[in-house]
Write a protein that holds these residues in place. Structure first.
Motif, mmCIF file in Angstrom:
data_model
loop_
_atom_site.group_PDB
_atom_site.id
_atom_site.type_symbol
_atom_site.label_atom_id
_atom_site.label_comp_id
_atom_site.label_asym_id
_atom_site.label_seq_id
_atom_site.Cartn_x
_atom_site.Cartn_y
_atom_site.Cartn_z
ATOM 1 N N TRP A 131 0.809 -1.216 0.000
ATOM 2 C CA TRP A 131 0.000 0.000 0.000
ATOM 3 C C TRP A 131 0.842 1.266 0.000
ATOM 4 O O TRP A 131 0.486 2.246 -0.665
ATOM 5 N N SER A 132 1.940 1.285 0.734
ATOM 6 C CA SER A 132 2.786 2.485 0.760
ATOM 7 C C SER A 132 3.305 2.805 -0.631
ATOM 8 O O SER A 132 3.266 3.955 -1.074
ATOM 9 N N LEU A 176 3.285 6.935 6.747
ATOM 10 C CA LEU A 176 4.196 7.599 5.809
ATOM 11 C C LEU A 176 4.480 9.037 6.244
ATOM 12 O O LEU A 176 5.595 9.527 6.077
ATOM 13 N N GLU A 177 3.499 9.683 6.832
ATOM 14 C CA GLU A 177 3.727 11.033 7.359
ATOM 15 C C GLU A 177 4.661 10.972 8.572
ATOM 16 O O GLU A 177 5.612 11.749 8.674
ATOM 17 N N GLU A 178 4.417 10.024 9.464
ATOM 18 C CA GLU A 178 5.263 9.850 10.651
ATOM 19 C C GLU A 178 6.712 9.561 10.266
ATOM 20 O O GLU A 178 7.645 10.023 10.928
ATOM 21 N N GLN A 179 6.915 8.829 9.190
ATOM 22 C CA GLN A 179 8.256 8.470 8.745
ATOM 23 C C GLN A 179 8.931 9.561 7.912
ATOM 24 O O GLN A 179 10.069 9.416 7.489
ATOM 25 N N GLY A 180 8.215 10.644 7.648
ATOM 26 C CA GLY A 180 8.806 11.747 6.892
ATOM 27 C C GLY A 180 8.801 11.541 5.390
ATOM 28 O O GLY A 180 9.514 12.238 4.669
ATOM 29 N N LEU A 225 4.749 14.501 -1.334
ATOM 30 C CA LEU A 225 6.000 13.851 -0.958
ATOM 31 C C LEU A 225 6.966 14.878 -0.391
ATOM 32 O O LEU A 225 7.095 15.981 -0.927
ATOM 33 N N THR A 226 7.630 14.516 0.680
ATOM 34 C CA THR A 226 8.722 15.326 1.229
ATOM 35 C C THR A 226 9.963 15.061 0.385
ATOM 36 O O THR A 226 9.941 14.220 -0.526
ATOM 37 N N GLU A 227 11.053 15.717 0.703
ATOM 38 C CA GLU A 227 12.310 15.426 -0.009
ATOM 39 C C GLU A 227 12.700 13.959 0.192
ATOM 40 O O GLU A 227 13.176 13.304 -0.739
#
Length: 150
Positions: free
Chosen positions: A26-27, A64-68, A85-87
């Motif tokens: 899923w991720s 996924l937010e918690e993991q950055g 998406l973050t960097e």
């Protein structure tokens, strides 16, 4: 909800770290939806053809937010959240493109097989294509804005 912190890792093997952070089905599909077709909201992710359950989607987005990997911000009208998406998340684009290339070579029914020019570019210039896609997604775009991927 699955949570992984440095102390929760099964090992400190580099492959294991990747699998534990982004290696579930899923991720990767959430990341795919952002990069390839520009999905940004919970409702849009929910409509993906793979049929993710609502509780699983909520859990994956939070993880996924918690993991950055993802960041979440309210839409201008405040009625929904936008995920980007973050960097750290953008750094997964070369991985995603490698998966696409591998799938195009080994899955006779892959949607992306119809994107011959795109596949050729990934194959011939993977670093350049990765950087172009990162810039595109960083600026709110996606690879197939017209939905030609699905």
């Amino acid at each position: 909800m699955k949570t992984t912190s440095k102390k929760d890792l099964r090992s400190h093997c580099a492959v294991n770290y990747g699998v534990e952070i982004f290696g579930d089905r899923w991720s990767l599909l959430i990341i795919r939806d952002i990069v390839f077709v520009g999905k940004k909201t919970y409702g849009a992710f929910l409509k993906s053809e793979e049929g993710i359950a609502t509780n699983v989607l909520a859990s994956r987005l939070a993880f996924l937010e918690e993991q950055g990997i993802l960041s979440r911000a309210p839409s201008p009208d405040g009625r929904k959240d936008f995920y980007t998406l973050t960097e750290k998340g953008l750094d997964l684009i070369p991985v995603m493109l490698s998966i696409v290339l591998w799938s195009a070579q080994h899955d006779a029914q892959s949607y992306v097989r119809g994107q011959k020019e795109f596949i050729a570019r990934i194959s011939q210039q993977p670093a350049q294509v990765s950087e172009e896609v990162k810039a595109l997604v960083r600026n709110g775009g996606c690879i197939f804005p017209d939905g030609d991927y699905e």
